[in-house]
Design an enzyme around this catalytic site. Structure first.
Site, PDB file in Angstrom:
ATOM      1  N   LEU A 154      45.577 -36.461   1.480  1.00  0.00           N
ATOM      2  CA  LEU A 154      44.561 -35.667   2.173  1.00  0.00           C
ATOM      3  C   LEU A 154      43.291 -36.453   2.459  1.00  0.00           C
ATOM      4  O   LEU A 154      42.884 -37.325   1.689  1.00  0.00           O
ATOM      5  CB  LEU A 154      44.215 -34.441   1.317  1.00  0.00           C
ATOM      6  CG  LEU A 154      45.407 -33.544   0.950  1.00  0.00           C
ATOM      7  CD1 LEU A 154      44.945 -32.357   0.108  1.00  0.00           C
ATOM      8  CD2 LEU A 154      46.160 -33.049   2.182  1.00  0.00           C
ATOM      9  N   HIS A 192      41.995 -32.886   6.740  1.00  0.00           N
ATOM     10  CA  HIS A 192      42.679 -31.773   6.058  1.00  0.00           C
ATOM     11  C   HIS A 192      41.647 -30.829   5.427  1.00  0.00           C
ATOM     12  O   HIS A 192      41.802 -29.612   5.459  1.00  0.00           O
ATOM     13  CB  HIS A 192      43.577 -32.302   4.943  1.00  0.00           C
ATOM     14  CG  HIS A 192      44.705 -33.170   5.410  1.00  0.00           C
ATOM     15  ND1 HIS A 192      44.741 -34.518   5.177  1.00  0.00           N
ATOM     16  CD2 HIS A 192      45.830 -32.872   6.100  1.00  0.00           C
ATOM     17  CE1 HIS A 192      45.853 -35.029   5.690  1.00  0.00           C
ATOM     18  NE2 HIS A 192      46.528 -34.053   6.266  1.00  0.00           N
TER      19      HIS A 192
END
Ligand code: PAF
Length: 281
Positions: free
Chosen positions: A33, A37
């Site tokens: 991530l 995100h």
């Protein structure tokens, strides 16, 4: 933050939440991530009562086994970031949980949408993406699901699947998050060196050049200029640069009469495949 590995546990927990009137947002991811995100999680928090983030490196969407093997999986870091972002539920299933041995074959007719651009370069990719997203939608039954604009064709494909399967979910497209210089954040570009990153900025420059000058030039001319920008920065491996109608992703020769158009770009820097796009109108 609750973490579930099995469909059964997740389903039971969500049932309780839904019975008390909560709405649910889903952010499907493959982990590794980054701020992009996290911006989806932030938007999800504002879109529903409960945010579910799935982390699953989906094997059926990789047409290159080496790419799958190299895909980063820093789960502990990801969980840390999600906790800090106040995500409510994380779903981290295993491959056999999502693809049991008796799993039926998947095929969805996406027309040309999965045969052009990414579909042509990565055969089977969008069948794999729709297969896993459909499974996640059936399991989580989200009111809203959030995806990044960076993978523009992916979002078009998912929207088409939602229509074809009449799924009761709203798809939200969130703007691409870029670093301070304009490089679109991606799990893959974490592999670039500093000099690769600065070379990669030419993608953003080329996209901006098209957006800012397309009114005064023909599509053919503006594409030529954008290719020169890329080549001047030493980027020679350009898979495609295409100016397209947004709904079908067909190439267009002029913006005249088009309500929505987008420029799609894929190029390689230091062995990393970079994908970017810009909405023109
Ligand atoms: O964009 C991604 O990370 C993946 O394609 C998705 C949507 C999570 C499906 O595996």
């Amino acid at each position: 933050m609750k973490i579930f590995k099995t469909k059964r546990e997740l389903d039971a927990y969500l049932l309780g939440l839904r019975n008390t009137g909560n709405t649910v947002a889903l952010v499907p991811t493959m982990g590794a991530l980054h701020e992009g995100h996290l911006s989806l999680i932030k938007e999800a928090k504002m879109s529903a009562d409960i945010v579910v983030c799935s982390i699953f490196v989906n094997p059926t969407q990789f047409n290159d086994p080496e790419d799958l093997a190299k895909y980063p999986q820093p789960l502990d870091e990801d969980l840390h970031l999600l906790k800090a972002a106040n995500c409510d539920i994380v779903f981290t299933p295993t491959v056999s949980e999502m693809y049991p041995s008796d799993d039926p074959e998947w095929h969805i007719d996406l027309g040309d949408l999965d045969k052009i651009w990414e579909g042509e370069k990565r055969p089977g990719h969008f069948q794999g993406v729709t297969q896993i997203v459909f499974k996640l939608f059936k399991l989580v039954e989200p009111d809203v699901a959030l995806f990044g604009q960076k993978d523009f064709q992916q979002v078009m494909v998912i929207q088409r699947m939602v229509e074809l399967k009449s799924l009761p979910v709203t798809i939200k497209i969130c703007p691409t998050v870029r670093d301070v210089h304009g490089l679109a954040l991606s799990s893959r570009n974490q592999r670039l060196t500093e000099s690769g990153k600065s070379q990669a900025l030419a993608l953003y420059k080329a996209l901006n050049h098209i957006k800012n000058n397309i009114q005064q030039h023909s599509v053919a001319q503006i594409k030529k200029e954008a290719l020169t920008i890329l080549q001047n920065e030493g980027i020679t491996e350009i898979e495609y640069l295409a100016i397209c109608r947004s709904s079908t992703l067909e190439e267009i020769e002029s913006l005249k009469g088009e309500d929505h158009a987008v420029v799609l770009l894929v190029a390689w820097v230091e062995g990393v495949r970079l994908i970017d796009n810009m909405i023109l109108r």
